[in-house]
Design a protein around this motif. Sequence first.
Motif, mmCIF file in Angstrom:
data_model
loop_
_atom_site.group_PDB
_atom_site.id
_atom_site.type_symbol
_atom_site.label_atom_id
_atom_site.label_comp_id
_atom_site.label_asym_id
_atom_site.label_seq_id
_atom_site.Cartn_x
_atom_site.Cartn_y
_atom_site.Cartn_z
ATOM 1 N N ARG A 131 0.833 -1.203 0.000
ATOM 2 C CA ARG A 131 0.000 0.000 0.000
ATOM 3 C C ARG A 131 0.867 1.252 0.000
ATOM 4 N N ALA A 132 1.944 1.213 0.801
ATOM 5 C CA ALA A 132 2.815 2.381 0.898
ATOM 6 C C ALA A 132 3.468 2.720 -0.437
ATOM 7 N N LEU A 133 3.658 1.724 -1.302
ATOM 8 C CA LEU A 133 4.269 1.953 -2.608
ATOM 9 C C LEU A 133 3.235 2.254 -3.687
ATOM 10 N N GLY A 134 1.978 2.391 -3.274
ATOM 11 C CA GLY A 134 0.955 2.842 -4.204
ATOM 12 C C GLY A 134 0.221 1.759 -4.955
ATOM 13 N N LEU A 135 0.396 0.498 -4.594
ATOM 14 C CA LEU A 135 -0.338 -0.565 -5.276
ATOM 15 C C LEU A 135 -1.822 -0.509 -4.929
ATOM 16 N N GLY A 136 -2.638 -0.982 -5.856
ATOM 17 C CA GLY A 136 -4.069 -1.025 -5.624
ATOM 18 C C GLY A 136 -4.557 -2.435 -5.345
ATOM 19 N N ASN A 137 -5.774 -2.529 -4.857
ATOM 20 C CA ASN A 137 -6.403 -3.823 -4.559
ATOM 21 C C ASN A 137 -5.487 -4.708 -3.723
ATOM 22 N N VAL A 138 -4.859 -4.111 -2.722
ATOM 23 C CA VAL A 138 -3.955 -4.867 -1.848
ATOM 24 C C VAL A 138 -4.794 -5.695 -0.882
ATOM 25 N N HIS A 139 -4.547 -7.018 -0.880
ATOM 26 C CA HIS A 139 -5.339 -7.883 -0.013
ATOM 27 C C HIS A 139 -4.628 -9.209 0.217
ATOM 28 N N ILE A 140 -5.138 -9.972 1.159
ATOM 29 C CA ILE A 140 -4.669 -11.332 1.436
ATOM 30 C C ILE A 140 -5.750 -12.292 0.980
ATOM 31 N N ASP A 141 -5.397 -13.249 0.104
ATOM 32 C CA ASP A 141 -6.412 -14.179 -0.392
ATOM 33 C C ASP A 141 -6.659 -15.305 0.607
ATOM 34 N N LYS A 142 -7.555 -16.231 0.257
ATOM 35 C CA LYS A 142 -7.959 -17.299 1.177
ATOM 36 C C LYS A 142 -6.797 -18.199 1.582
ATOM 37 N N GLU A 143 -5.780 -18.322 0.695
ATOM 38 C CA GLU A 143 -4.663 -19.212 0.982
ATOM 39 C C GLU A 143 -3.612 -18.549 1.865
ATOM 40 N N GLY A 144 -3.644 -17.198 1.922
ATOM 41 C CA GLY A 144 -2.656 -16.458 2.701
ATOM 42 C C GLY A 144 -1.685 -15.661 1.867
ATOM 43 N N ASN A 145 -1.808 -15.731 0.527
ATOM 44 C CA ASN A 145 -0.962 -14.918 -0.341
ATOM 45 C C ASN A 145 -1.299 -13.440 -0.173
ATOM 46 N N VAL A 146 -0.275 -12.588 -0.276
ATOM 47 C CA VAL A 146 -0.473 -11.143 -0.228
ATOM 48 C C VAL A 146 -0.336 -10.598 -1.646
ATOM 49 N N LEU A 147 -1.360 -9.879 -2.130
ATOM 50 C CA LEU A 147 -1.386 -9.400 -3.511
ATOM 51 C C LEU A 147 -1.592 -7.895 -3.570
ATOM 52 N N GLY A 148 -0.999 -7.282 -4.586
ATOM 53 C CA GLY A 148 -1.225 -5.877 -4.885
ATOM 54 C C GLY A 148 -1.050 -5.643 -6.373
ATOM 55 N N GLU A 149 -1.814 -4.709 -6.951
ATOM 56 C CA GLU A 149 -1.798 -4.488 -8.392
ATOM 57 C C GLU A 149 -1.211 -3.125 -8.743
ATOM 58 N N ARG A 150 -0.427 -3.109 -9.818
ATOM 59 C CA ARG A 150 0.050 -1.857 -10.414
ATOM 60 C C ARG A 150 -0.566 -1.794 -11.805
ATOM 61 N N PRO A 151 -1.629 -1.009 -11.990
ATOM 62 C CA PRO A 151 -2.349 -1.000 -13.269
ATOM 63 C C PRO A 151 -1.480 -0.499 -14.413
ATOM 64 N N GLY A 152 -1.726 -1.072 -15.597
ATOM 65 C CA GLY A 152 -1.102 -0.586 -16.819
ATOM 66 C C GLY A 152 -2.125 0.109 -17.686
ATOM 67 N N ARG A 153 -1.790 0.274 -18.960
ATOM 68 C CA ARG A 153 -2.738 0.920 -19.869
ATOM 69 C C ARG A 153 -3.982 0.072 -20.078
ATOM 70 N N SER A 154 -3.806 -1.271 -19.946
ATOM 71 C CA SER A 154 -4.938 -2.198 -20.058
ATOM 72 C C SER A 154 -4.809 -3.255 -18.958
ATOM 73 N N PRO A 155 -5.896 -3.934 -18.622
ATOM 74 C CA PRO A 155 -5.799 -5.001 -17.616
ATOM 75 C C PRO A 155 -4.908 -6.154 -18.056
#
Length: 282
Positions: free
Chosen positions: A1-25
Amino acid sequence: RALGLGNVHIDKEGNVLGERPGRSPRPNLVVSAHLDTVFPKDTNVKVTRQGNVLRGPGIGDDCRGLAVVLAVIRALNDANVRTPGTITFVGTVGEEGLGDLRGVKALFNDTLKGKIDRFVSIDGTGLGISHVAVGSLRYRVTFKGPGGHSYSDFGMANPIHALGRAIAALSDLDVPTNPKTTFNVGRTGGGTSVNAIPFDAWMEVDIRSVDEAVLRALDARLHKAIDGALTSENARWDQNGQLSVEKRLVGDRPAGRTPAFSAIVTTAISVTMALGLTPTLD
């Protein structure tokens, strides 16, 4: 979150995810490193600094990888890079030991199912580019029997003896060096006393190959060695058929290969050379 990623969350398995959007998904590139590491429970996990060197358990496998993932995000931000597609940065779980890549498997089977176009994993201590995945199958094999007293019940089939036969048969197998193929009995256990015929005996076995077909062929030979050990131990005594065996698959990592001439590999080679380093393909 501090680095500006979006949709930062922990999934059901315990993985930590964050997205850096591009021009397209899409295309969606996943850049990952694993969160788990392995060392004895009483290990001092405090990181110490000696000049420019940080020392601590799990640094190379894979705290360093996690640091690289964060550094990539910072570098992209500092250079104001806008990518064609999304980059999903992930800290995965269950990579080590009997974790069986459960975090990565959850990404493909659930969390990001159908949404992964490219995948880069940052792992290990070197600067090599790994484009060949070593496949492995892991089993917990347990021989079981009625047990008894070593003297008064002598003549009963013995689970540990059967285990020994299986290990001996496995150790005598010949495997190819090219493609590299290996086997190992890493842990054993069973029994309650030196003067008791055990109720059970177990081993954990790891077989590996860079070729999926060779791995499956070795798997068949492993099963044959185990079944042969059971038959031999039961036939050794008058009370035939006393033992049984359970073969439980506890790890399944398929072998795979990304061609050395593919865009993702040649790009990694070019980047390595641009940094003044000599690229090596693992």
